[in-house]
Design a protein around this motif. Structure first.
Motif, short mmCIF file in Angstrom:
data_model
loop_
_atom_site.label_atom_id
_atom_site.label_comp_id
_atom_site.label_asym_id
_atom_site.label_seq_id
_atom_site.Cartn_x
_atom_site.Cartn_y
_atom_site.Cartn_z
N TYR A 11 0.83 -1.20 0.00
CA TYR A 11 0.00 0.00 0.00
C TYR A 11 0.86 1.25 0.00
N PRO A 12 0.36 2.32 -0.63
CA PRO A 12 1.07 3.60 -0.53
C PRO A 12 0.84 4.19 0.87
N ILE A 16 -2.61 6.29 5.20
CA ILE A 16 -2.70 6.66 6.61
C ILE A 16 -3.55 7.92 6.75
N ALA A 17 -3.34 8.90 5.86
CA ALA A 17 -4.13 10.14 5.89
C ALA A 17 -5.60 9.85 5.59
N ASN A 31 1.81 2.26 12.97
CA ASN A 31 0.84 1.47 13.73
C ASN A 31 -0.30 0.93 12.89
N LEU A 32 -0.17 0.89 11.58
CA LEU A 32 -1.27 0.38 10.76
C LEU A 32 -1.54 -1.10 11.07
N GLY A 102 -11.89 3.71 5.59
CA GLY A 102 -11.83 4.89 4.73
C GLY A 102 -10.78 4.87 3.64
N VAL A 103 -10.06 3.78 3.47
CA VAL A 103 -9.03 3.71 2.44
C VAL A 103 -9.67 3.62 1.06
#
Length: 137
Positions: A11-12, A16-17, A31-32, A102-103
């Motif tokens: 994943y890019p 995270i944002a 922490n993902l 939300g990704v």
């Protein structure tokens, strides 16, 4: 027990944002995997640090995964990360959880570590992964 994952989500880091926008709690990039463990109530999700220990390690990776030097260099420099899994089921369940968090960005699932390196190198050069798969759906 040693960690020997067989499945990967590439994943890019910008996801995270995307998660932070939809989440009320703070989430940092490191922490993902911990966030997914919490959401899915599991203990077996890992992540990876991109480290080339020395020149011998570099050449061993190039040999083991049939890489070009530029591929390995771009892999290390890419703005991507991976999550690691022992089972395909948990990998797919994690993709669904990330979408719920939300990704919206593209993610790539693979069971081949060479693809992990090549996809990230391609992303570094082009800003996209070179093919889609079930993670994109």
């Amino acid at each position: 027990m040693s960690w020997n994952p067989k499945f990967f989500i590439i994943y890019p880091r910008k996801i995270i944002a995307e998660i932070e926008k939809c989440s009320t709690e703070y989430l940092c990039a490191g922490n993902l995997s911990d966030k997914l463990k919490e959401v899915l109530n599991v203990k077996s999700i890992g992540s990876e640090l991109k480290i080339i220990w020395n020149n011998n390690h570099k050449w061993q990776l190039i040999k083991d995964y049939d890489l070009e030097i530029i591929d390995l260099e771009d892999y290390v420099k890419s703005d991507c990360s991976i999550l690691t899994f022992k089972t395909e089921f948990l990998m797919k369940k994690s993709v669904k959880a990330l979408r719920k968090l939300g990704v919206k960005s593209e993610m790539i699932c693979t069971d081949n570590y060479r693809d992990v390196i090549i996809q990230q190198a391609f992303y570094k050069r082009n800003g996209v992964f070179f093919h889609s798969n079930e993670a994109e759906r």
